[in-house]
Scaffold this motif. Structure first.
Motif, PDB file in Angstrom:
ATOM      1  N   ALA A  76     -26.509  52.952  28.416  1.00 41.10           N
ATOM      2  CA  ALA A  76     -25.723  51.792  28.849  1.00 41.10           C
ATOM      3  C   ALA A  76     -24.390  51.746  28.106  1.00 41.10           C
TER       4      ALA A  76
ATOM      5  N   ARG B  35     -22.107  54.301  29.676  1.00 43.67           N
ATOM      6  CA  ARG B  35     -21.568  53.786  30.948  1.00 43.67           C
ATOM      7  C   ARG B  35     -20.473  52.760  30.679  1.00 43.67           C
ATOM      8  N   TRP B  36     -20.718  51.883  29.675  1.00 42.69           N
ATOM      9  CA  TRP B  36     -19.721  50.870  29.350  1.00 42.69           C
ATOM     10  C   TRP B  36     -18.413  51.521  28.899  1.00 42.69           C
TER      11      TRP B  36
ATOM     12  N   GLN C 270     -25.364  44.389  31.618  1.00 38.27           N
ATOM     13  CA  GLN C 270     -26.518  45.280  31.528  1.00 38.27           C
ATOM     14  C   GLN C 270     -26.708  45.777  30.092  1.00 38.27           C
TER      15      GLN C 270
ATOM     16  N   ASP D 130     -20.168  43.874  34.921  1.00 34.91           N
ATOM     17  CA  ASP D 130     -21.580  44.127  35.234  1.00 34.91           C
ATOM     18  C   ASP D 130     -22.210  45.045  34.184  1.00 34.91           C
ATOM     19  N   THR D 131     -21.486  46.082  33.805  1.00 38.75           N
ATOM     20  CA  THR D 131     -21.988  47.025  32.805  1.00 38.75           C
ATOM     21  C   THR D 131     -22.167  46.337  31.457  1.00 38.75           C
ATOM     22  N   THR D 132     -21.267  45.454  31.105  1.00 35.66           N
ATOM     23  CA  THR D 132     -21.365  44.703  29.852  1.00 35.66           C
ATOM     24  C   THR D 132     -22.626  43.842  29.847  1.00 35.66           C
TER      25      THR D 132
ATOM     26  N   ASP E 122     -16.657  52.997  31.898  1.00 36.72           N
ATOM     27  CA  ASP E 122     -16.069  51.935  32.728  1.00 36.72           C
ATOM     28  C   ASP E 122     -14.846  51.328  32.047  1.00 36.72           C
TER      29      ASP E 122
ATOM     30  N   THR F 225     -16.855  45.936  37.683  1.00 34.78           N
ATOM     31  CA  THR F 225     -17.826  46.948  37.264  1.00 34.78           C
ATOM     32  C   THR F 225     -18.049  46.877  35.759  1.00 34.78           C
TER      33      THR F 225
END
Length: 149
Positions: free
Chosen positions: A98, A101-102, A24, A20-22, A105, A17
């Protein structure tokens, strides 16, 4: 075949996860950088055309139709700059979201890694105690055999 602990599975999922966040975050940062560069270029064009109009007007003058045409073009360019400023602000918000979120996460992954580390430490301590117990029993049996002889 050794079975992975549920905590390690969760940790691996958290790693994926975060990855993926990185990715994005990198994409939205690129979009923002591109939009900001475009805005800077549009702003320079607007300023340059304004300076050209002033220079031409003060130096040689210009027919009214040309003046109106230049003013209309600069006005249109100003509207585009204003619209693009809104787009850049929206891109900045996307980067901020973003990044949030990062960070979440990353905190989640760190928490799972801490729990896995603690579980591994506890498991290692249990194994060490069991090994010590077996060694003590072995030593006790050897001592009993030696005293029986």
């Amino acid at each position: 075949m050794t079975q992975r602990s549920p905590m390690k599975v969760l940790c691996e999922l958290a790693e994926q996860t975060l990855s993926d966040t990185t990715q994005q975050l990198g994409q939205v940062r690129q979009v923002y950088a591109s939009a900001a560069a475009q805005l800077e270029q549009l702003t320079r064009y607007e300023q340059e055309y304004g300076r050209q109009l002033q220079t031409t007007m003060s130096a040689t003058g210009m027919p009214v139709i040309n003046l109106l045409s230049h003013q209309f073009f600069i006005s249109s360019l100003s509207r585009v700059v204003k619209q693009h400023t809104g787009h850049v602000a929206a891109c900045q918000q996307s980067v901020d979201h973003a990044l949030d979120r990062w960070k979440n996460d990353k905190r989640r992954l760190n928490a799972f890694e801490t729990l896995v580390s603690r579980a591994d430490t506890i498991q290692q301590a249990k194994e060490n105690r069991l090994e010590q117990k077996l060694m003590d029993e072995f030593a006790q049996r050897a001592s009993l055999r030696n005293s029986a002889l």
